[in-house]
Design a protein around this motif. Structure first.
Motif, PDB file in Angstrom:
ATOM      1  N   ASP A  78     -20.080  -5.778 -94.045  1.00 13.63           N
ATOM      2  CA  ASP A  78     -20.400  -4.400 -94.428  1.00 13.63           C
ATOM      3  C   ASP A  78     -19.143  -3.532 -94.446  1.00 13.63           C
ATOM      4  OD1 ASP A  78     -23.080  -5.047 -94.644  1.00 13.63           O
ATOM      5  OD2 ASP A  78     -23.599  -4.289 -92.641  1.00 13.63           O
ATOM      6  N   LEU A  79     -18.268  -3.741 -93.467  1.00 13.43           N
ATOM      7  CA  LEU A  79     -17.050  -2.945 -93.380  1.00 13.43           C
ATOM      8  C   LEU A  79     -16.110  -3.225 -94.557  1.00 13.43           C
ATOM      9  CD1 LEU A  79     -15.373  -0.896 -91.831  1.00 13.43           C
ATOM     10  CD2 LEU A  79     -14.484  -2.776 -90.444  1.00 13.43           C
ATOM     11  N   ILE A  80     -15.897  -4.502 -94.874  1.00 13.58           N
ATOM     12  CA  ILE A  80     -15.000  -4.814 -95.986  1.00 13.58           C
ATOM     13  C   ILE A  80     -15.607  -4.370 -97.316  1.00 13.58           C
ATOM     14  CG2 ILE A  80     -15.705  -7.215 -96.399  1.00 13.58           C
ATOM     15  CD1 ILE A  80     -12.675  -7.829 -96.842  1.00 13.58           C
ATOM     16  N   ILE A  81     -16.916  -4.490 -97.463  1.00  7.04           N
ATOM     17  CA  ILE A  81     -17.578  -4.016 -98.682  1.00  7.04           C
ATOM     18  C   ILE A  81     -17.408  -2.506 -98.819  1.00  7.04           C
ATOM     19  CG2 ILE A  81     -19.858  -3.638 -99.730  1.00  7.04           C
ATOM     20  CD1 ILE A  81     -20.577  -6.516 -98.741  1.00  7.04           C
ATOM     21  N   GLU A  82     -17.526  -1.789 -97.720  1.00 10.01           N
ATOM     22  CA  GLU A  82     -17.314  -0.332 -97.741  1.00 10.01           C
ATOM     23  C   GLU A  82     -15.888  -0.007 -98.176  1.00 10.01           C
ATOM     24  OE1 GLU A  82     -16.643   2.858 -94.291  1.00 10.01           O
ATOM     25  OE2 GLU A  82     -18.683   2.021 -94.299  1.00 10.01           O
ATOM     26  N   LYS A  83     -14.907  -0.713 -97.622  1.00 10.23           N
ATOM     27  CA  LYS A  83     -13.501  -0.469 -97.983  1.00 10.23           C
ATOM     28  C   LYS A  83     -13.239  -0.826 -99.445  1.00 10.23           C
ATOM     29  CE  LYS A  83     -11.754   0.963 -94.063  1.00 10.23           C
ATOM     30  NZ  LYS A  83     -10.940   2.158 -93.877  1.00 10.23           N
ATOM     31  N   ILE A  84     -13.762  -1.958 -99.909  1.00  9.94           N
ATOM     32  CA  ILE A  84     -13.585  -2.372-101.298  1.00  9.94           C
ATOM     33  C   ILE A  84     -14.188  -1.329-102.235  1.00  9.94           C
ATOM     34  CG2 ILE A  84     -14.323  -4.073-103.025  1.00  9.94           C
ATOM     35  CD1 ILE A  84     -13.990  -6.203-100.747  1.00  9.94           C
ATOM     36  N   ASN A  85     -15.367  -0.837-101.912  1.00  2.53           N
ATOM     37  CA  ASN A  85     -15.991   0.201-102.742  1.00  2.53           C
ATOM     38  C   ASN A  85     -15.116   1.454-102.809  1.00  2.53           C
ATOM     39  OD1 ASN A  85     -18.304  -1.049-103.803  1.00  2.53           O
ATOM     40  ND2 ASN A  85     -19.398  -0.762-101.874  1.00  2.53           N
ATOM     41  N   LYS A  86     -14.456   1.790-101.697  1.00  4.32           N
ATOM     42  CA  LYS A  86     -13.541   2.942-101.695  1.00  4.32           C
ATOM     43  C   LYS A  86     -12.332   2.673-102.587  1.00  4.32           C
ATOM     44  CE  LYS A  86     -14.708   4.962 -97.242  1.00  4.32           C
ATOM     45  NZ  LYS A  86     -14.242   5.342 -95.903  1.00  4.32           N
ATOM     46  N   VAL A  87     -11.830   1.434-102.565  1.00  4.05           N
ATOM     47  CA  VAL A  87     -10.711   1.082-103.445  1.00  4.05           C
ATOM     48  C   VAL A  87     -11.145   1.232-104.891  1.00  4.05           C
ATOM     49  CG1 VAL A  87      -9.208  -0.803-104.245  1.00  4.05           C
ATOM     50  CG2 VAL A  87      -9.571  -0.459-101.784  1.00  4.05           C
ATOM     51  N   TYR A  88     -12.293   0.651-105.232  1.00  3.56           N
ATOM     52  CA  TYR A  88     -12.807   0.745-106.609  1.00  3.56           C
ATOM     53  C   TYR A  88     -12.972   2.205-107.032  1.00  3.56           C
ATOM     54  CZ  TYR A  88     -13.996  -4.274-106.640  1.00  3.56           C
ATOM     55  OH  TYR A  88     -13.968  -5.641-106.613  1.00  3.56           O
ATOM     56  N   GLN A  89     -13.533   3.013-106.150  1.00  3.26           N
ATOM     57  CA  GLN A  89     -13.739   4.429-106.459  1.00  3.26           C
ATOM     58  C   GLN A  89     -12.404   5.141-106.667  1.00  3.26           C
ATOM     59  OE1 GLN A  89     -16.789   5.967-106.925  1.00  3.26           O
ATOM     60  NE2 GLN A  89     -15.523   7.614-107.713  1.00  3.26           N
ATOM     61  N   SER A  90     -11.423   4.843-105.825  1.00  2.00           N
ATOM     62  CA  SER A  90     -10.104   5.460-105.964  1.00  2.00           C
ATOM     63  C   SER A  90      -9.459   5.088-107.285  1.00  2.00           C
ATOM     64  CB  SER A  90      -9.186   5.032-104.813  1.00  2.00           C
ATOM     65  OG  SER A  90      -9.677   5.526-103.590  1.00  2.00           O
ATOM     66  N   VAL A  91      -9.551   3.816-107.658  1.00  2.00           N
ATOM     67  CA  VAL A  91      -8.963   3.371-108.919  1.00  2.00           C
ATOM     68  C   VAL A  91      -9.711   3.982-110.096  1.00  2.00           C
ATOM     69  CG1 VAL A  91      -8.528   1.352-110.387  1.00  2.00           C
ATOM     70  CG2 VAL A  91      -7.990   1.261-107.951  1.00  2.00           C
ATOM     71  N   GLU A  92     -11.019   4.079-109.974  1.00  2.00           N
ATOM     72  CA  GLU A  92     -11.807   4.692-111.048  1.00  2.00           C
ATOM     73  C   GLU A  92     -11.420   6.158-111.237  1.00  2.00           C
ATOM     74  OE1 GLU A  92     -16.437   5.094-112.535  1.00  2.00           O
ATOM     75  OE2 GLU A  92     -16.008   4.295-110.561  1.00  2.00           O
ATOM     76  N   ASN A  93     -11.139   6.840-110.136  1.00  2.00           N
ATOM     77  CA  ASN A  93     -10.799   8.263-110.199  1.00  2.00           C
ATOM     78  C   ASN A  93      -9.375   8.532-110.670  1.00  2.00           C
ATOM     79  OD1 ASN A  93     -13.336   9.034-109.345  1.00  2.00           O
ATOM     80  ND2 ASN A  93     -12.741   9.134-107.189  1.00  2.00           N
ATOM     81  N   VAL A  94      -8.410   7.735-110.201  1.00  2.00           N
ATOM     82  CA  VAL A  94      -7.008   8.069-110.464  1.00  2.00           C
ATOM     83  C   VAL A  94      -6.196   6.952-111.102  1.00  2.00           C
ATOM     84  CG1 VAL A  94      -6.900   9.791-108.636  1.00  2.00           C
ATOM     85  CG2 VAL A  94      -6.240   7.433-108.135  1.00  2.00           C
ATOM     86  N   GLY A  95      -6.712   5.751-111.175  1.00  2.00           N
ATOM     87  CA  GLY A  95      -5.953   4.641-111.734  1.00  2.00           C
ATOM     88  C   GLY A  95      -5.153   3.912-110.675  1.00  2.00           C
ATOM     89  N   PHE A 102     -18.261 -10.750-104.477  1.00  2.00           N
ATOM     90  CA  PHE A 102     -17.838  -9.350-104.458  1.00  2.00           C
ATOM     91  C   PHE A 102     -16.708  -9.139-103.449  1.00  2.00           C
ATOM     92  CE2 PHE A 102     -17.981  -5.023-102.832  1.00  2.00           C
ATOM     93  CZ  PHE A 102     -17.983  -4.282-103.998  1.00  2.00           C
ATOM     94  N   ILE A 103     -16.810  -9.769-102.285  1.00  2.00           N
ATOM     95  CA  ILE A 103     -15.778  -9.613-101.253  1.00  2.00           C
ATOM     96  C   ILE A 103     -14.493 -10.320-101.670  1.00  2.00           C
ATOM     97  CG2 ILE A 103     -15.137 -10.231 -98.879  1.00  2.00           C
ATOM     98  CD1 ILE A 103     -18.048  -9.656 -98.079  1.00  2.00           C
ATOM     99  N   ARG A 104     -14.598 -11.547-102.166  1.00  2.00           N
ATOM    100  CA  ARG A 104     -13.412 -12.300-102.579  1.00  2.00           C
ATOM    101  C   ARG A 104     -12.686 -11.571-103.723  1.00  2.00           C
ATOM    102  NH1 ARG A 104     -15.910 -16.310-103.523  1.00  2.00           N
ATOM    103  NH2 ARG A 104     -15.748 -16.608-105.752  1.00  2.00           N
ATOM    104  N   LYS A 105     -13.432 -11.151-104.721  1.00  2.00           N
ATOM    105  CA  LYS A 105     -12.878 -10.442-105.874  1.00  2.00           C
ATOM    106  C   LYS A 105     -12.287  -9.096-105.440  1.00  2.00           C
ATOM    107  CE  LYS A 105     -16.081  -9.103-108.724  1.00  2.00           C
ATOM    108  NZ  LYS A 105     -17.022  -8.910-109.844  1.00  2.00           N
ATOM    109  N   GLY A 106     -13.006  -8.354-104.639  1.00  2.00           N
ATOM    110  CA  GLY A 106     -12.542  -7.044-104.192  1.00  2.00           C
ATOM    111  C   GLY A 106     -11.336  -7.118-103.281  1.00  2.00           C
TER     112      GLY A 106
END
Length: 174
Positions: A5-22, A47-51
């Motif tokens: 759950d923790l790594i999925i949360e962090k990966i989602n934050k990375v994806y969101q950051s990249v989506e917002n700013v590149g 999802f975890i391996r890819k993220g």
């Protein structure tokens, strides 16, 4: 919260950051996005391996462009505003990346290519040994050079958009 759950949360934050700013914009690897993403390189959860691989790529890209430092401490640059930087030991990432290379490269060859390319560019700008203080696994620098850098064809992939397609992203900041 369990580790997945923790790594999925962090990966989602990375994806969101990249989506917002590149990707080429400095991401906050020292606090908000700080995590041992290498733990996900061997995950059975796609999802975890890819993220995790995508996050490592973001770290090496940001480090190469010096938009933010994800790894360290760097010699002569280990202080920021008088504070110790909280950075990741690049050799842990490299070791576990190499340990999982076949599996990662089979599933995500384009992303793996760009990780190796940017590691090469970091090392080519200033050798890892001259750049980082007290790495945990310095022997992996030479393994990376001999087994991975020497075999890379830099013309194989050219655009971040190829990563986007490989990983199934829908946003346009690549």
């Amino acid at each position: 919260m369990n580790r997945n759950d923790l790594i999925i949360e962090k990966i989602n934050k990375v994806y969101q950051s990249v989506e917002n700013v590149g990707f080429d914009i400095a991401l906050d690897w020292k606090s908000e996005l700080s995590y041992s993403y290498y733990e996900g390189f061997s995950s059975d959860i796609d999802f975890i391996r890819k993220g995790s691989l995508f996050s490592f790529l973001g770290m090496v890209i940001n480090h190469f462009y010096r938009s933010t430092l994800a790894f360290g401490p760097e010699k002569s640059e280990d202080k920021e505003n008088g504070e110790e930087k909280i950075l990741h030991d690049i050799t842990i990432f490299i070791k576990i990346f190499i340990d999982n290379f076949e599996h990662l490269n089979k599933d995500f060859p384009i992303t793996v290519f760009f990780v190796i390319k940017f590691l090469f560019l970091i090392d080519n700008t200033k050798k890892f040994e001259d750049r980082f203080e007290d790495p945990l696994y310095p022997q992996y620098f030479n393994i990376l050079r001999k087994e991975y850098f020497s075999n890379i064809d830099f013309s194989k992939y050219k655009y971040y958009s190829e990563i986007k397609e490989e990983l199934g992203f829908s946003y346009n900041y690549f």
